[in-house]
Scaffold this active site. Structure first.
Site, PDB file in Angstrom:
ATOM      1  N   TYR A   1     144.798  62.964 -64.336  1.00 20.20           N
ATOM      2  CA  TYR A   1     144.961  61.932 -65.372  1.00 20.20           C
ATOM      3  C   TYR A   1     145.547  62.516 -66.660  1.00 20.20           C
ATOM      4  CZ  TYR A   1     144.073  58.862 -69.237  1.00 20.20           C
ATOM      5  OH  TYR A   1     144.254  58.132 -70.369  1.00 20.20           O
TER       6      TYR A   1
ATOM      7  N   CYS B   1     147.750  37.632 -60.233  1.00 23.62           N
ATOM      8  CA  CYS B   1     146.495  38.324 -59.962  1.00 23.62           C
ATOM      9  C   CYS B   1     145.787  37.756 -58.742  1.00 23.62           C
ATOM     10  CB  CYS B   1     145.575  38.256 -61.175  1.00 23.62           C
ATOM     11  SG  CYS B   1     144.018  39.149 -60.935  1.00 23.62           S
TER      12      CYS B   1
ATOM     13  N   GLN C   1     135.071  59.579 -71.123  1.00 20.25           N
ATOM     14  CA  GLN C   1     133.620  59.377 -71.247  1.00 20.25           C
ATOM     15  C   GLN C   1     133.185  58.859 -72.627  1.00 20.25           C
ATOM     16  OE1 GLN C   1     131.957  59.773 -68.466  1.00 20.25           O
ATOM     17  NE2 GLN C   1     133.544  60.840 -67.335  1.00 20.25           N
ATOM     18  N   THR C   2     134.141  58.484 -73.495  1.00 18.97           N
ATOM     19  CA  THR C   2     133.780  58.049 -74.847  1.00 18.97           C
ATOM     20  C   THR C   2     134.624  56.841 -75.236  1.00 18.97           C
ATOM     21  OG1 THR C   2     133.473  60.400 -75.357  1.00 18.97           O
ATOM     22  CG2 THR C   2     133.353  58.870 -77.199  1.00 18.97           C
TER      23      THR C   2
ATOM     24  N   ASP D   1     143.037  55.911 -64.725  1.00 17.54           N
ATOM     25  CA  ASP D   1     141.687  56.124 -65.237  1.00 17.54           C
ATOM     26  C   ASP D   1     140.844  54.901 -64.877  1.00 17.54           C
ATOM     27  OD1 ASP D   1     142.557  54.148 -66.967  1.00 17.54           O
ATOM     28  OD2 ASP D   1     141.987  55.209 -68.791  1.00 17.54           O
TER      29      ASP D   1
ATOM     30  N   TRP E   1     146.349  57.901 -82.618  1.00 16.89           N
ATOM     31  CA  TRP E   1     147.120  58.744 -81.718  1.00 16.89           C
ATOM     32  C   TRP E   1     148.378  58.060 -81.202  1.00 16.89           C
ATOM     33  CZ3 TRP E   1     141.863  57.840 -81.217  1.00 16.89           C
ATOM     34  CH2 TRP E   1     141.492  56.765 -80.413  1.00 16.89           C
TER      35      TRP E   1
ATOM     36  N   LEU F   1     130.227  64.547 -79.191  1.00 16.33           N
ATOM     37  CA  LEU F   1     131.051  63.914 -78.166  1.00 16.33           C
ATOM     38  C   LEU F   1     130.525  64.172 -76.758  1.00 16.33           C
ATOM     39  CD1 LEU F   1     134.668  64.557 -79.508  1.00 16.33           C
ATOM     40  CD2 LEU F   1     133.634  62.334 -79.075  1.00 16.33           C
ATOM     41  N   GLY F   2     129.704  65.206 -76.605  1.00 10.92           N
ATOM     42  CA  GLY F   2     129.135  65.520 -75.299  1.00 10.92           C
ATOM     43  C   GLY F   2     130.143  66.118 -74.336  1.00 10.92           C
ATOM     44  N   TYR F   3     129.667  66.425 -73.120  1.00 12.57           N
ATOM     45  CA  TYR F   3     130.511  67.033 -72.087  1.00 12.57           C
ATOM     46  C   TYR F   3     131.319  68.194 -72.689  1.00 12.57           C
ATOM     47  CZ  TYR F   3     129.349  62.828 -69.469  1.00 12.57           C
ATOM     48  OH  TYR F   3     128.672  61.820 -68.831  1.00 12.57           O
TER      49      TYR F   3
ATOM     50  N   GLU G   1     143.458  62.081 -75.554  1.00 12.70           N
ATOM     51  CA  GLU G   1     143.165  61.756 -74.164  1.00 12.70           C
ATOM     52  C   GLU G   1     141.914  62.473 -73.667  1.00 12.70           C
ATOM     53  OE1 GLU G   1     144.315  59.453 -72.399  1.00 12.70           O
ATOM     54  OE2 GLU G   1     145.985  58.855 -73.663  1.00 12.70           O
TER      55      GLU G   1
ATOM     56  N   CYS H   1     140.885  36.127 -68.498  1.00 14.06           N
ATOM     57  CA  CYS H   1     142.029  35.943 -67.596  1.00 14.06           C
ATOM     58  C   CYS H   1     143.118  35.053 -68.191  1.00 14.06           C
ATOM     59  CB  CYS H   1     141.543  35.363 -66.263  1.00 14.06           C
ATOM     60  SG  CYS H   1     140.461  36.483 -65.336  1.00 14.06           S
TER      61      CYS H   1
END
Length: 353
Positions: free
Chosen positions: A138, A226, A63-64, A156, A45, A101-103, A58, A217
């Site tokens: 988002y 940071c 969730q994946t 996110d 993408w 993929l669910g949801y 997106e 880090c």
């Protein structure tokens, strides 16, 4: 009497980022952009700024994981290469391509939004995109910045993590006030340079370097600025959202076959998969996890424990023939693209054999 100078009132506004470094947002943006351009992964993408392709990716990435999404993304675009092809498809076809993929509300909202976008075209601002089905803050910001270069920041899970750490703030990011602080800082970062590169850089940094556990880090472009690293707070930030208590359900599934066809209910009162046919059965809410069950499946807050039993055609659950849908056992996965149903069907067939 000597005049007294009125004391200035202190501001109650919470600073969004530490003031130890002047123009911190500009520094972080520059460091991040340089790092991203040198280290970004080649993902399908990222090969164009086509808003349709960015939008699909997106939504799938919610969730994946990235690696899990890639084959789904490629198959989905092969079947629906344009907004119009998605808009013209049936919901059944869209859900079938989404299976795994669910949801599934994400797929339904994609379909609804595609029907609008096929006529109007893509709006170029997050504010306008936000009016479309399934376009939350988002997704709207991701599409407007990645496709059209709007100077807005995304927020996110990955971005919440890296910003909480670099700022060293114990934000309760699930609360509106603290989330707004993080969003404001993400927006500040997006003002300096290409917002598409800044936003993808933040997501990439969280996915590959500033990971939830054991962040690397020493490889991070932000390590000198940071606050979490300076104070040893990497594993404490971001704060963990308090867990919502699970609801335990026992589903006594009635498996009824007539030849090669299986009985489903067209409508039902189950608290999940409300828009899908469901195998008949009864539900019982439990206070704790049961010890004996055939299968377990989780859907959002529900932990569903199943016991499968063969039922005769005249059982109580099948007493309303007008509400019955008989599906050929070989077509169930095609007709009902939900992993919960697929699990039950496979276990019932295994028990039968």
């Amino acid at each position: 009497m000597a005049k007294t100078t009125p004391r200035k009132r202190s501001s109650t506004k919470t600073p969004v980022f530490p003031s130890k470094a002047k123009n911190l947002d500009r520094q972080l943006s520059s460091q991040l952009r340089s790092w991203y351009l040198q280290n970004k992964r080649e993902l399908p993408w990222r090969q164009s700024r086509d808003p349709y392709r960015i939008w699909i990716s997106e939504v799938m990435l919610q969730q994946t994981t990235t690696q899990a999404v890639i084959p789904y993304y490629q198959r989905f675009l092969q079947r629906f290469p344009t907004v119009k092809s998605l808009a013209d498809a049936s919901e059944k076809d869209v859900l079938a391509q989404w299976a795994g993929l669910g949801y599934y509300s994400r797929a339904r909202n994609l379909h609804k939004a595609a029907k609008i976008l096929a006529t109007t075209g893509f709006p170029k601002t997050a504010e306008e995109l936000l009016e479309l089905p399934g376009f939350g803050p988002y997704t709207s910001r991701a599409v407007s910045s990645l496709a059209f270069g709007e100077n807005v920041g995304v927020l996110d899970g990955n971005v919440i993590r890296i910003l909480s750490r670099v700022l060293g703030k114990k934000y309760e990011w699930w609360q509106n006030k603290d989330r707004a602080h993080l969003q404001t800082f993400a927006d500040e970062l997006a003002q300096h340079g290409d917002s598409s590169e800044i936003n993808q850089g933040m997501m990439e940094l969280g996915a590959t370097i500033c990971t939830p556990q054991s962040p690397s880090c020493f490889l991070c472009p932000w390590n000198k600025n940071c606050e979490a690293r300076a104070r040893g707070l990497q594993t404490e930030l971001p704060l963990r959202k308090p867990k919502t208590a699970s609801i335990y359900l026992m589903w006594s599934v009635e498996w009824t076959m007539k030849g090669q066809k299986v009985a489903f209910l067209k409508t039902h009162d189950a608290p999940f998969l409300k828009k899908s046919p469901l195998l008949p059965g009864s539900f019982q809410r439990l206070n704790q996890r049961p010890e004996k069950f055939d299968l377990k499946h989780t859907i959002t807050k529900y932990e569903i424990f199943m016991q499968i039993k063969k039922s005769p055609l005249k059982s109580t659950g099948l007493s309303q023939p007008k509400n019955l849908l008989w599906l050929d056992v070989s077509k169930i996965t095609e007709e009902i693209p939900y992993s919960l149903i697929h699990k039950v069907v496979q276990r019932a067939l295994d028990q039968k054999s």
